[in-house]
Write a protein that holds these residues in place. Structure first.
Motif, PDB file in Angstrom:
ATOM      1  N   ASN A  88      20.533  17.932 -16.693  1.00  0.00           N
ATOM      2  CA  ASN A  88      20.621  16.662 -17.401  1.00  0.00           C
ATOM      3  C   ASN A  88      21.166  15.531 -16.538  1.00  0.00           C
ATOM      4  O   ASN A  88      21.423  14.439 -17.040  1.00  0.00           O
ATOM      5  CB  ASN A  88      21.496  16.825 -18.641  1.00  0.00           C
ATOM      6  CG  ASN A  88      20.737  17.490 -19.763  1.00  0.00           C
ATOM      7  OD1 ASN A  88      19.893  16.877 -20.415  1.00  0.00           O
ATOM      8  ND2 ASN A  88      20.987  18.765 -19.965  1.00  0.00           N
ATOM      9  N   GLY A  89      21.416  15.821 -15.288  1.00  0.00           N
ATOM     10  CA  GLY A  89      21.804  14.751 -14.384  1.00  0.00           C
ATOM     11  C   GLY A  89      23.297  14.453 -14.332  1.00  0.00           C
ATOM     12  O   GLY A  89      23.700  13.419 -13.808  1.00  0.00           O
ATOM     13  N   VAL A  90      24.109  15.339 -14.844  1.00  0.00           N
ATOM     14  CA  VAL A  90      25.556  15.144 -14.746  1.00  0.00           C
ATOM     15  C   VAL A  90      25.991  15.598 -13.357  1.00  0.00           C
ATOM     16  O   VAL A  90      25.525  16.625 -12.867  1.00  0.00           O
ATOM     17  CB  VAL A  90      26.288  15.973 -15.811  1.00  0.00           C
ATOM     18  CG1 VAL A  90      27.781  15.725 -15.759  1.00  0.00           C
ATOM     19  CG2 VAL A  90      25.748  15.681 -17.191  1.00  0.00           C
ATOM     20  N   SER A  91      26.876  14.836 -12.739  1.00  0.00           N
ATOM     21  CA  SER A  91      27.298  15.257 -11.407  1.00  0.00           C
ATOM     22  C   SER A  91      28.411  16.278 -11.534  1.00  0.00           C
ATOM     23  O   SER A  91      29.390  16.056 -12.245  1.00  0.00           O
ATOM     24  CB  SER A  91      27.755  14.047 -10.585  1.00  0.00           C
ATOM     25  OG  SER A  91      29.126  13.886 -10.670  1.00  0.00           O
ATOM     26  N   CYS A  92      28.216  17.414 -10.894  1.00  0.00           N
ATOM     27  CA  CYS A  92      29.069  18.569 -11.161  1.00  0.00           C
ATOM     28  C   CYS A  92      29.639  19.175  -9.890  1.00  0.00           C
ATOM     29  O   CYS A  92      29.087  19.022  -8.805  1.00  0.00           O
ATOM     30  CB  CYS A  92      28.274  19.663 -11.854  1.00  0.00           C
ATOM     31  SG  CYS A  92      27.725  19.226 -13.474  1.00  0.00           S
ATOM     32  N   THR A  93      30.735  19.850 -10.050  1.00  0.00           N
ATOM     33  CA  THR A  93      31.308  20.690  -9.008  1.00  0.00           C
ATOM     34  C   THR A  93      31.520  22.050  -9.627  1.00  0.00           C
ATOM     35  O   THR A  93      31.929  22.133 -10.780  1.00  0.00           O
ATOM     36  CB  THR A  93      32.659  20.123  -8.542  1.00  0.00           C
ATOM     37  OG1 THR A  93      32.495  18.761  -8.212  1.00  0.00           O
ATOM     38  CG2 THR A  93      33.191  20.877  -7.354  1.00  0.00           C
ATOM     39  N   TYR A  94      31.253  23.082  -8.873  1.00  0.00           N
ATOM     40  CA  TYR A  94      31.441  24.425  -9.399  1.00  0.00           C
ATOM     41  C   TYR A  94      32.481  25.139  -8.557  1.00  0.00           C
ATOM     42  O   TYR A  94      32.429  25.103  -7.334  1.00  0.00           O
ATOM     43  CB  TYR A  94      30.122  25.189  -9.362  1.00  0.00           C
ATOM     44  CG  TYR A  94      30.188  26.610  -9.879  1.00  0.00           C
ATOM     45  CD1 TYR A  94      30.153  26.868 -11.236  1.00  0.00           C
ATOM     46  CD2 TYR A  94      30.274  27.682  -9.003  1.00  0.00           C
ATOM     47  CE1 TYR A  94      30.204  28.169 -11.716  1.00  0.00           C
ATOM     48  CE2 TYR A  94      30.325  28.986  -9.473  1.00  0.00           C
ATOM     49  CZ  TYR A  94      30.283  29.225 -10.829  1.00  0.00           C
ATOM     50  OH  TYR A  94      30.338  30.504 -11.305  1.00  0.00           O
ATOM     51  N   THR A  95      33.436  25.748  -9.210  1.00  0.00           N
ATOM     52  CA  THR A  95      34.435  26.486  -8.440  1.00  0.00           C
ATOM     53  C   THR A  95      34.932  27.658  -9.265  1.00  0.00           C
ATOM     54  O   THR A  95      34.694  27.736 -10.466  1.00  0.00           O
ATOM     55  CB  THR A  95      35.600  25.564  -8.036  1.00  0.00           C
ATOM     56  OG1 THR A  95      36.511  26.328  -7.254  1.00  0.00           O
ATOM     57  CG2 THR A  95      36.333  25.042  -9.242  1.00  0.00           C
ATOM     58  N   HIS A  96      35.612  28.566  -8.590  1.00  0.00           N
ATOM     59  CA  HIS A  96      36.183  29.701  -9.307  1.00  0.00           C
ATOM     60  C   HIS A  96      37.640  29.424  -9.627  1.00  0.00           C
ATOM     61  O   HIS A  96      38.262  28.564  -9.029  1.00  0.00           O
ATOM     62  CB  HIS A  96      36.017  30.974  -8.478  1.00  0.00           C
ATOM     63  CG  HIS A  96      34.707  31.640  -8.733  1.00  0.00           C
ATOM     64  ND1 HIS A  96      34.502  32.967  -8.569  1.00  0.00           N
ATOM     65  CD2 HIS A  96      33.530  31.131  -9.157  1.00  0.00           C
ATOM     66  CE1 HIS A  96      33.247  33.269  -8.882  1.00  0.00           C
ATOM     67  NE2 HIS A  96      32.636  32.162  -9.231  1.00  0.00           N
ATOM     68  N   ILE A  97      38.155  30.213 -10.528  1.00  0.00           N
ATOM     69  CA  ILE A  97      39.501  29.950 -11.033  1.00  0.00           C
ATOM     70  C   ILE A  97      40.550  30.111  -9.931  1.00  0.00           C
ATOM     71  O   ILE A  97      41.645  29.559 -10.030  1.00  0.00           O
ATOM     72  CB  ILE A  97      39.804  30.845 -12.250  1.00  0.00           C
ATOM     73  CG1 ILE A  97      41.029  30.317 -12.991  1.00  0.00           C
ATOM     74  CG2 ILE A  97      39.981  32.289 -11.849  1.00  0.00           C
ATOM     75  CD1 ILE A  97      41.252  30.913 -14.327  1.00  0.00           C
ATOM     76  N   ASN A  98      40.220  30.806  -8.883  1.00  0.00           N
ATOM     77  CA  ASN A  98      41.164  30.981  -7.778  1.00  0.00           C
ATOM     78  C   ASN A  98      41.566  29.634  -7.183  1.00  0.00           C
ATOM     79  O   ASN A  98      42.652  29.477  -6.663  1.00  0.00           O
ATOM     80  CB  ASN A  98      40.547  31.802  -6.645  1.00  0.00           C
ATOM     81  CG  ASN A  98      39.782  32.988  -7.162  1.00  0.00           C
ATOM     82  OD1 ASN A  98      39.356  32.987  -8.310  1.00  0.00           O
ATOM     83  ND2 ASN A  98      39.624  33.991  -6.355  1.00  0.00           N
ATOM     84  N   ALA A  99      40.653  28.657  -7.289  1.00  0.00           N
ATOM     85  CA  ALA A  99      40.897  27.361  -6.655  1.00  0.00           C
ATOM     86  C   ALA A  99      41.505  26.359  -7.613  1.00  0.00           C
ATOM     87  O   ALA A  99      41.582  25.174  -7.306  1.00  0.00           O
ATOM     88  CB  ALA A  99      39.591  26.817  -6.101  1.00  0.00           C
ATOM     89  N   ILE A 100      41.969  26.835  -8.748  1.00  0.00           N
ATOM     90  CA  ILE A 100      42.351  25.906  -9.802  1.00  0.00           C
ATOM     91  C   ILE A 100      43.488  24.981  -9.371  1.00  0.00           C
ATOM     92  O   ILE A 100      43.477  23.788  -9.639  1.00  0.00           O
ATOM     93  CB  ILE A 100      42.696  26.673 -11.104  1.00  0.00           C
ATOM     94  CG1 ILE A 100      42.906  25.722 -12.261  1.00  0.00           C
ATOM     95  CG2 ILE A 100      43.931  27.522 -10.973  1.00  0.00           C
ATOM     96  CD1 ILE A 100      41.670  25.182 -12.820  1.00  0.00           C
ATOM     97  N   SER A 101      44.462  25.528  -8.658  1.00  0.00           N
ATOM     98  CA  SER A 101      45.616  24.692  -8.315  1.00  0.00           C
ATOM     99  C   SER A 101      45.234  23.658  -7.263  1.00  0.00           C
ATOM    100  O   SER A 101      45.849  22.602  -7.162  1.00  0.00           O
ATOM    101  CB  SER A 101      46.768  25.548  -7.815  1.00  0.00           C
ATOM    102  OG  SER A 101      46.346  26.301  -6.717  1.00  0.00           O
ATOM    103  N   TYR A 102      44.202  23.967  -6.490  1.00  0.00           N
ATOM    104  CA  TYR A 102      43.731  22.997  -5.510  1.00  0.00           C
ATOM    105  C   TYR A 102      42.946  21.880  -6.187  1.00  0.00           C
ATOM    106  O   TYR A 102      43.173  20.697  -5.935  1.00  0.00           O
ATOM    107  CB  TYR A 102      42.854  23.706  -4.474  1.00  0.00           C
ATOM    108  CG  TYR A 102      41.984  22.765  -3.686  1.00  0.00           C
ATOM    109  CD1 TYR A 102      42.528  21.975  -2.697  1.00  0.00           C
ATOM    110  CD2 TYR A 102      40.629  22.652  -3.966  1.00  0.00           C
ATOM    111  CE1 TYR A 102      41.750  21.098  -1.995  1.00  0.00           C
ATOM    112  CE2 TYR A 102      39.842  21.773  -3.274  1.00  0.00           C
ATOM    113  CZ  TYR A 102      40.400  20.995  -2.274  1.00  0.00           C
ATOM    114  OH  TYR A 102      39.615  20.121  -1.580  1.00  0.00           O
ATOM    115  N   ILE A 103      42.049  22.291  -7.070  1.00  0.00           N
ATOM    116  CA  ILE A 103      41.126  21.313  -7.639  1.00  0.00           C
ATOM    117  C   ILE A 103      41.822  20.441  -8.692  1.00  0.00           C
ATOM    118  O   ILE A 103      41.413  19.322  -8.953  1.00  0.00           O
ATOM    119  CB  ILE A 103      39.910  22.045  -8.240  1.00  0.00           C
ATOM    120  CG1 ILE A 103      38.694  21.110  -8.310  1.00  0.00           C
ATOM    121  CG2 ILE A 103      40.178  22.578  -9.621  1.00  0.00           C
ATOM    122  CD1 ILE A 103      37.873  21.133  -7.091  1.00  0.00           C
ATOM    123  N   MET A 104      42.911  20.928  -9.269  1.00  0.00           N
ATOM    124  CA  MET A 104      43.519  20.218 -10.391  1.00  0.00           C
ATOM    125  C   MET A 104      44.070  18.846 -10.004  1.00  0.00           C
ATOM    126  O   MET A 104      44.191  17.969 -10.846  1.00  0.00           O
ATOM    127  CB  MET A 104      44.618  21.088 -11.012  1.00  0.00           C
ATOM    128  CG  MET A 104      45.099  20.648 -12.371  1.00  0.00           C
ATOM    129  SD  MET A 104      43.796  20.542 -13.605  1.00  0.00           S
ATOM    130  CE  MET A 104      43.712  22.225 -14.172  1.00  0.00           C
TER     131      MET A 104
END
Lengths: 388, 601
Positions: free
Chosen positions: B452-468
């Motif tokens: 649908n054209g939404v810009s997305c990033t995919y990651t695993h929960i291991n990276a949660i503290s980094y991505i937050m």
């Protein structure tokens, strides 16, 4: 909500209140400055609500006066055009009339204006009247979107007046009179609310305590006044309340009551928090989460108080309860106001002109309302019961 | 009265199953095998005072539904005596559960396989026999006589279970004689005692539950470490479940079965299961295979299946329509539970459906009843799920601003709708989809979002503290919201919420109000669901890296694949429901104002 109002607390001393309140109003009403004659919901997002506040409670500076006057001129043009489109009677005019009384809260002014709509309506059916009322309240709300208590007051009025059996009366006139009756009662309760809160909060002010107050709040002043009248010994620290210096005004009022007052810079809160026993603030709006929206600086005071384990009490009438749920500081309709720094600011420098901030519920201890003394989580309970 | 009695009173609680456990090894003629009924609690308070009236009345109640031969036998002793005894026997087991019972339950899960080294866990029968054998007592008291009879009866039963009990009861008349017999029996061996216990179980287990009492009992969750109930449930079960080999210790109370065996088994049974409607059967198989997941879709599938089943329903001749329908629904529900434990959303939907069916007037015709139920199911789906979702989307979209970076975990249908709606409205935002093994549900979500054209990033929960650090809003779905504000959701949600809370990112839970539940839960242990344990170690498509398979076989390695966890309400900024945005502390308000009656009418 309203029938559960804690107004019983007023029952006993009702007589002398009735005598004293007009007096006190006389004392407190400042010399009407020219700024408050016509307020301006300015196109460049200047919050009318905060302008009114500044005009009523602030120490007016020349710069601000000039701005206000310039704004007032513009306003006249716009209001004229709106008058043309409307009928002979305009809610907004009515509202503005009421609003000129500095002791009358904006929501109560709105309630009175709406009540006037009912009485002056020429509608012949209930439906017509309801629609008329709805458009009136919508236009009032649109007049100043930044004022939470105005919006909440209009909503509550619509809720309280129309969501009753009154609409099922056979005879239109009796139904209308019933509506009016309710409107009167609602206005009366709202007007009394401040008194109720003052009575309820007396138990929390004990002899020898030191209270920090931020900005100018009529409810808080009422509370402190009631405490002073009952010969309690306490000290008040007032913040300066920049930019409209509402704190100066409050310290002035308190000095008149012979209450020991100390003025602080807004930035000296943490410095003096050690000496303080409790923080007492008013609120522009109480939101669904139980947090409050109030004059800029409340949040940081609450944070400092929380970290030093001092209780933060909020005094707010229940017509300020709004169905809003801000998640963070920016999650609100921006309410801006001009800030006078005393010196010219280079145009490249950006100025944060937001007039209010949001204090999350975890930093508040108790809310004193005319419904009783509530914990923050009860606010949502009341709101859900009222609106759903 | 005398020391023996007091001893038995002190020791009894240790060996009795209290709380969740049925009084299995209870020799006295006291209780229904179902569970401890509610009124007993009050009685437990009253009995110690020594009120004989109460004890006697208990006894009467018990006897009404009791087919235990020991009852008829012992009643010869005279009412006064017996009632006193029975009072003592049952007094400890109606005490509120304490810490001991769990211990006792673990050490002594089932009478027949009782571990002999368990010293605390002496059965009442053994105790009573000991007291009989005790040489210090010459004079037989009432209690002793009573115990004697018990033990004797048991001994007989052990010897010749199938033989006539008439004889035995006549032998019981002479107490002294019996004591000698029992002495022999007990001296024989430990093993004999165990057999004895088994026979006790049998006689007591066969007793049918008293119907009127059963009504008072709040429905309890099945505890899967309660062996007898599991066995009983298995008898009636349709799906053949094989228990997993290395069951995880802390989660013995949850069903842990081998995966993959049930499905073919159930498929072959299709033509034998006449009482299950094919639509329900199909949904059950889909649950089992994991084809339908997610609270809403499972709930809708179940309701649709019920709707079909009810449309095809033909009324019986002699029963009233609603009673028969309730029975039908119950059988369907128990079938579905066997396929996969119910979600809270399904439980609430079933409650709604049943409440509606019971409220049908008795004189209603079958076709009318069907039409009414069918339309109500449709109404429930539209109002509580579809329209609720729409309202939630409307509220949530307001909280998304230009430039936001949103984070979501797993795949929630409502959150997906919110993101798509916000994108449609032209808000410029970015989405980070956090996912976790083994389900990897986020992959499907991200595919739909990207399409649908939404810009997305995919990651695993291991990276949660980094991505937050770059996130401005966290949107999470929920399987259920409990009345203390705890959010019960896909495992991993709690970690995401915790990290977000730590970094002061608002956590928004999107959940329809029909998933709210009155229960209070403090941790994720007491009530949860376990997935396929092998899913943790298996990497799809990679056969050569299954290192842990050997350990499972040889070393008893236990795999824990929890499906849900409980997020404490502290981490939650706002819950968005169909009633607007509320703080987590207001869940009970919604339940109070709109739960119960409102939901089920």
């Amino acid at each position: 909500m309203w029938w559960r109002s804690a107004s019983f607390i007023l029952d006993k001393p009702d007589k002398d209140d009735a005598v004293s309140s007009p007096e006190s109003r006389l004392i407190t009403s400042p010399p009407l400055s020219m700024a408050d004659t016509l307020q301006n919901p300015n196109p460049n997002n200047i919050s009318a609500y905060y302008q009114t506040r500044a005009a009523h409670h602030g120490v007016v500076t020349s710069d601000w006066l000039a701005q206000a006057q310039a704004a007032a001129e513009k306003e006249e043009v716009t209001s004229e055009s709106s008058l043309d489109s409307g009928k002979a009677f305009s809610v907004i005019d009515e509202f503005n009339n009421w609003r000129k009384q500095p002791d009358l809260a904006e929501a109560v002014a709105a309630i009175r204006a709406l009540a006037k709509v009912i009485s002056s309506s020429e509608a012949t059916t209930m439906m017509e009247l309801e629609i008329e009322l709805k458009t009136a309240s919508d236009s009032l709300k649109a007049w100043d979107t930044t004022s939470i208590s105005l919006t909440a007051g209009c909503d509550l009025f619509m809720r309280y007046v129309t969501r009753t059996s009154a609409l099922e009366y056979e005879d239109f006139n009796s139904a209308k009179s019933r509506l009016l009756e309710r409107a009167e009662k609602f206005g009366e309760i709202s007007y009394k609310a401040r008194r109720i809160i003052a009575m309820l909060s007396q138990d929390f002010i004990v002899d020898g305590c030191t209270i920090l107050v931020h900005g100018f709040s009529r409810v808080v002043l009422e509370v402190l006044k009631a405490a002073a009248e009952s010969r309690k010994l306490f000290r008040v620290f007032c913040t300066e309340g920049r930019p409209d210096r509402t704190g100066l005004r409050l310290s002035n009022e308190l000095a008149k009551l012979d209450v020991p007052v100390k003025l602080l810079l807004d930035s000296a809160v943490a410095y003096s928090m050690d000496e303080i026993d409790m923080v007492f603030v008013g609120a522009d709006g109480v939101v669904e989460s139980g947090g409050i929206i109030n004059m800029m600086g409340t949040y940081q005071i609450a944070l400092v108080a929380k970290s030093m384990n001092k209780p933060v009490y909020v005094a707010a009438e229940s017509y300020k309860f709004a169905r809003l749920y801000p998640l963070d500081q920016k999650d609100m309709v921006p309410a801006l106001r001009p800030i006078d720094f005393g010196v010219p600011i280079p145009s490249k420098v950006e100025v944060e002109t937001s007039a209010r901030d949001y204090t999350p519920p975890q930093y508040l201890t108790l809310l004193f309302t005319d419904l009783g003394v509530l914990t923050p989580s009860v606010v949502s309970d009341e709101l859900i019961q009222l609106y759903l | 009265m005398d020391p023996t009695r007091r001893i038995s009173r002190v020791i009894d609680p240790k060996i009795r199953h209290v709380g969740f456990f049925a009084p299995q090894s209870q020799p006295g003629p006291s209780e229904s095998p179902v569970m401890i009924p509610l009124p007993d609690i009050t009685r437990a308070i009253q009995v110690p005072v020594g009120d004989f009236y109460h004890r006697r009345s208990d006894y009467d109640v018990v006897r009404v539904g009791s087919y235990d031969p020991s009852d008829s036998m012992s009643s010869r002793n005279g009412d006064g005596e017996f009632s006193e005894d029975s009072g003592i026997w049952k007094l400890p087991m109606s005490l509120p559960s304490n810490g001991l019972d769990k211990l006792a339950a673990r050490n002594f899960p089932f009478g027949a396989k009782k571990s002999p080294h368990d010293e605390k866990g002496d059965s009442p029968a053994q105790m009573s026999m000991k007291s009989v054998l005790n040489p210090s007592k010459e004079k037989t008291t009432k209690a002793e006589r009573r115990a004697l009879q018990e033990a004797q009866r048991a001994a007989k039963a052990a010897g010749k279970v199938s033989k006539a009990e008439r004889k035995m009861s006549s032998a019981a008349a002479t107490g002294k004689e019996a004591s000698v017999q029992i002495g022999e029996v007990v001296k024989n061996s430990r093993q004999k005692k165990d057999v004895l216990m088994a026979s006790f179980e049998k006689t007591i287990g066969n007793r049918p539950p008293e119907k009127d009492r059963k009504k008072d009992v709040p429905p309890s969750r099945m505890q899967f470490d309660d062996k007898s109930r599991v066995d009983k449930a298995k008898k009636h079960s349709v799906v053949k479940q094989v228990e997993a080999r290395n069951r995880v210790d802390y989660f013995m109370h949850l069903p842990q079965y081998e995966r993959g065996t049930q499905h073919p088994d159930l498929e072959t049974k299709f033509f034998q299961l006449n009482h299950i409607h094919p639509a329900v059967y199909k949904v059950g198989l889909q649950y089992l295979a994991g084809d339908i997941t997610g609270g809403n879709s499972r709930c809708i599938a179940m309701l649709k299946a019920f709707q079909k089943a009810i449309e095809d329903y033909s009324a019986p001749l002699e029963r009233t329509v609603n009673r028969d329908l309730i029975a039908k629904i119950n059988s369907y529900v128990s079938f579905l539970i066997e396929c996969r434990p119910l979600s809270v959303s399904m439980g609430n939907a079933i409650r709604f459906l049943k409440a509606h069916v019971t409220k049908l007037p008795p004189e209603i015709t079958v076709s009318e009843a069907k039409a009414s139920i069918s339309s109500n199911i449709d109404r429930f789906i539209t109002e509580k799920i579809v329209l609720a979702d729409r309202t939630i989307v409307k509220h949530a979209v307001k909280k998304i601003r230009d430039g936001d970076v949103l984070l979501t975990y797993g795949s929630s249908s409502v959150v997906e709708m919110i993101l798509l709606q916000a994108h449609e409205l032209g808000i410029r935002f970015r989405v980070v989809v956090v996912d976790s093994r083994p389900k990897l549900e986020g992959q499907a979500l991200i595919r739909r979002l990207v399409r649908n054209g939404v810009s997305c990033t995919y990651t695993h929960i291991n990276a949660i503290s980094y991505i937050m650090h770059e996130i401005t809003r966290v949107f999470l779905g929920a399987a259920s919201v409990l009345s203390n504000g705890t959010v019960y959701s896909r495992v991993g949600t709690a970690s995401v919420a915790m990290v977000a809370h730590e970094l002061r990112v608002p956590v928004m839970i999107c959940c329809e109000a029909y998933k709210f539940h009155e229960r209070v839960q403090l941790d994720s242990i007491c009530c949860n669901e376990l997935g396929d344990p092998r899913a943790i170690t298996m990497v799809p498509g990679e056969v050569d890296i299954q290192y842990l398979d050997d350990s499972v076989k040889n070393n008893g390695l236990q795999h824990l694949n929890l499906l849900y966890d409980a997020t404490p309400s502290d981490y939650i900024s706002v819950i968005i429901t169909d009633y607007g945005m509320i703080p987590a502390s207001s869940v009970p308000v919604i339940l109070r104002e709109y739960g119960g009656e409102y939901l089920f009418t």
